[in-house]
Motif scaffolding. Structure first.
Motif, PDB file in Angstrom:
ATOM      1  N   LYS A 119      81.923  60.724  14.070  1.00 13.01           N
ATOM      2  CA  LYS A 119      81.580  61.159  12.722  1.00 13.01           C
ATOM      3  C   LYS A 119      80.158  61.703  12.761  1.00 13.01           C
ATOM      4  CE  LYS A 119      84.450  57.834  10.211  1.00 13.01           C
ATOM      5  NZ  LYS A 119      84.440  56.746   9.191  1.00 13.01           N
ATOM      6  N   ALA A 120      79.859  62.594  11.837  1.00 15.29           N
ATOM      7  CA  ALA A 120      78.520  63.170  11.813  1.00 15.29           C
ATOM      8  C   ALA A 120      77.491  62.065  11.648  1.00 15.29           C
ATOM      9  CB  ALA A 120      78.411  64.173  10.679  1.00 15.29           C
ATOM     10  N   PHE A 121      76.495  62.057  12.524  1.00 15.53           N
ATOM     11  CA  PHE A 121      75.427  61.061  12.488  1.00 15.53           C
ATOM     12  C   PHE A 121      74.093  61.791  12.390  1.00 15.53           C
ATOM     13  CE2 PHE A 121      72.440  58.346  15.142  1.00 15.53           C
ATOM     14  CZ  PHE A 121      72.170  57.448  14.119  1.00 15.53           C
ATOM     15  N   GLY A 122      73.267  61.328  11.488  1.00 16.54           N
ATOM     16  CA  GLY A 122      71.961  61.960  11.339  1.00 16.54           C
ATOM     17  C   GLY A 122      70.911  60.961  10.927  1.00 16.54           C
ATOM     18  N   TYR A 123      69.658  61.342  11.105  1.00 17.95           N
ATOM     19  CA  TYR A 123      68.565  60.453  10.719  1.00 17.95           C
ATOM     20  C   TYR A 123      67.318  61.259  10.399  1.00 17.95           C
ATOM     21  CZ  TYR A 123      66.855  61.107  15.514  1.00 17.95           C
ATOM     22  OH  TYR A 123      66.397  61.645  16.693  1.00 17.95           O
ATOM     23  N   ASP A 124      66.509  60.710   9.535  1.00 23.13           N
ATOM     24  CA  ASP A 124      65.179  61.230   9.225  1.00 23.13           C
ATOM     25  C   ASP A 124      64.234  60.040   9.261  1.00 23.13           C
ATOM     26  OD1 ASP A 124      65.587  64.122   8.510  1.00 23.13           O
ATOM     27  OD2 ASP A 124      67.006  63.201   7.108  1.00 23.13           O
ATOM     28  N   LEU A 125      63.301  60.073  10.177  1.00 25.81           N
ATOM     29  CA  LEU A 125      62.424  58.926  10.366  1.00 25.81           C
ATOM     30  C   LEU A 125      61.229  58.967   9.424  1.00 25.81           C
ATOM     31  CD1 LEU A 125      62.318  58.567  14.267  1.00 25.81           C
ATOM     32  CD2 LEU A 125      63.856  57.456  12.630  1.00 25.81           C
ATOM     33  N   ASP A 126      60.835  57.797   8.993  1.00 26.90           N
ATOM     34  CA  ASP A 126      59.549  57.625   8.317  1.00 26.90           C
ATOM     35  C   ASP A 126      58.518  57.599   9.443  1.00 26.90           C
ATOM     36  OD1 ASP A 126      57.195  56.593   7.262  1.00 26.90           O
ATOM     37  OD2 ASP A 126      58.228  55.257   5.867  1.00 26.90           O
ATOM     38  N   VAL A 127      57.862  58.743   9.668  1.00 30.25           N
ATOM     39  CA  VAL A 127      57.027  58.900  10.851  1.00 30.25           C
ATOM     40  C   VAL A 127      55.860  57.910  10.866  1.00 30.25           C
ATOM     41  CG1 VAL A 127      55.568  60.512  12.131  1.00 30.25           C
ATOM     42  CG2 VAL A 127      57.700  61.304  11.105  1.00 30.25           C
ATOM     43  N   GLY A 128      55.252  57.690   9.708  1.00 24.89           N
ATOM     44  CA  GLY A 128      54.133  56.766   9.652  1.00 24.89           C
ATOM     45  C   GLY A 128      54.509  55.343  10.012  1.00 24.89           C
TER      46      GLY A 128
END
Length: 355
Positions: free
Chosen positions: A263-272
């Motif tokens: 299944k489509a997997f994605g992420y956006d990290l909290d860089v700080g």
């Protein structure tokens, strides 16, 4: 090379903008012409080396956020012989000698092809980007416009121009609001040089991968950077504050989903929160930038790589530190937000720079 020494110019260039002179004929029988005070032109002097030494490569150079400029040689003269003038004008044979306008002298400036520099690391093609870069010549309180655009200075080229005889010519280049200067009589940078560019410290990047679980299925992510550089300026952050610099770690991020029935997997990290840097000698810096990736719904398992732009505000003298990576942020499977529980996290990552 002092600016008061008049040197012979022996290169073939294209000269324009000269006016007739009423002075006595030369030994060749042809009248001596006088160059216009505002004369400035490009030419090709590569086939006729100047009888002057090259400037030291490390000092006769200017580097900024969007350019790299190398000065090879500079020569001065108050007049050109008939043979020199014929060589300069190339297409015209029935001409006589030429001299500079009263109170002026000729300056011939040779530039070299710019070197790739870590200062251009934020440009994937490492190309000079002349947009917004301005160059001018300052001589004895007078400001002169150089011919052509700035990009003409960043390649191997020759400029012949008339300059006031009083005062040493100084090349001033402005980029992103800051000006740096180079004395064309000595080949040395001025006091306004931005120290962080000479040179730009750099080091190796890193690779970090983390596996995690959503339900019973494994989903992983990775972040890799090719190189670490210490930059005085970043397009997305501006100039670093006094005594500060930007530690830049640019590269790629990827996401991995199960190879069977993905299944489509994605992420956006909290860089700080995800990236912290322990500074050698004490103190901690938190990451800035954007790190994220996604697997397409119809992919087999691996995502296409996404650009990573990670940077930290550090002291200008930074040379080493320890990077810690603890993925924190937003995670999605099949377009739905999920709680992703990471497994074993990467160990400390050592960052070391060298000049």
């Amino acid at each position: 090379m002092g600016s008061r020494v008049l040197l012979s110019l022996g290169s073939a260039l294209l000269i324009a903008g000269c006016t007739a002179s009423t002075s006595s004929p030369s030994s060749s029988g042809r009248p001596v012409r006088v160059a216009a005070p505002t004369y400035a032109e490009f030419g090709d002097g590569s086939a006729f080396p100047l009888p002057v030494a090259r400037f030291p490569e490390d000092s006769a150079r200017l580097v900024g956020p969007h350019y790299s400029l190398q000065i090879d040689r500079v020569a001065f003269a108050d007049r050109l012989t008939q043979d020199q003038a014929i060589g300069f004008e190339q297409q015209v044979s029935d001409i006589g000698p030429m001299r500079a306008a009263p109170g002026h002298r000729f300056m011939m400036l040779l530039t070299a092809r710019h070197k790739v520099t870590a200062a251009l690391e934020n440009d994937p093609m490492k190309q000079v980007s002349p947009d917004g870069v301005r160059a001018e010549l300052r001589v004895g309180g007078t400001t002169l416009r150089l011919p052509g655009g700035f990009s003409d200075l960043a390649v191997e080229n020759t400029i012949l121009m008339s300059v006031p005889a009083a005062g040493d010519p100084v090349l001033a280049v402005t980029d992103s609001g800051r000006t740096q200067s180079l004395d064309l009589a000595t080949g040395k940078r001025g006091a306004d040089a931005i120290a962080g560019y000479y040179p730009v410290p750099k080091g190796s990047g890193f690779n970090a991968s983390v596996s995690g679980i959503v339900g019973r299925a494994p989903y992983g992510l990775s972040v890799s950077t090719k190189e670490a550089t210490l930059q005085p300026y970043l397009p997305r952050a501006g100039w670093a504050g006094k005594g500060r610099a930007w530690l830049c770690l640019n590269g790629d991020a990827a996401a991995v989903s199960p190879p069977v029935g993905p299944k489509a997997f994605g992420y956006d990290l909290d860089v700080g929160a995800s990236f912290t840097l322990d500074l050698t000698g004490g103190g901690t810096a938190r990451g800035h930038g954007q790190v994220g990736a996604a697997v397409a719904a119809d992919s087999a398992s691996l995502a296409s790589l996404a650009d990573t732009r990670l940077y930290f505000s550090v002291p200008a003298g930074f040379r080493s530190g320890t990077l810690r990576f603890h993925p924190t942020g937003s995670f999605r499977v099949g377009g739905r937000k999920v709680s992703w529980t990471p497994g074993r996290r990467p160990g400390p990552i050592h960052i070391r720079l060298h000049a």
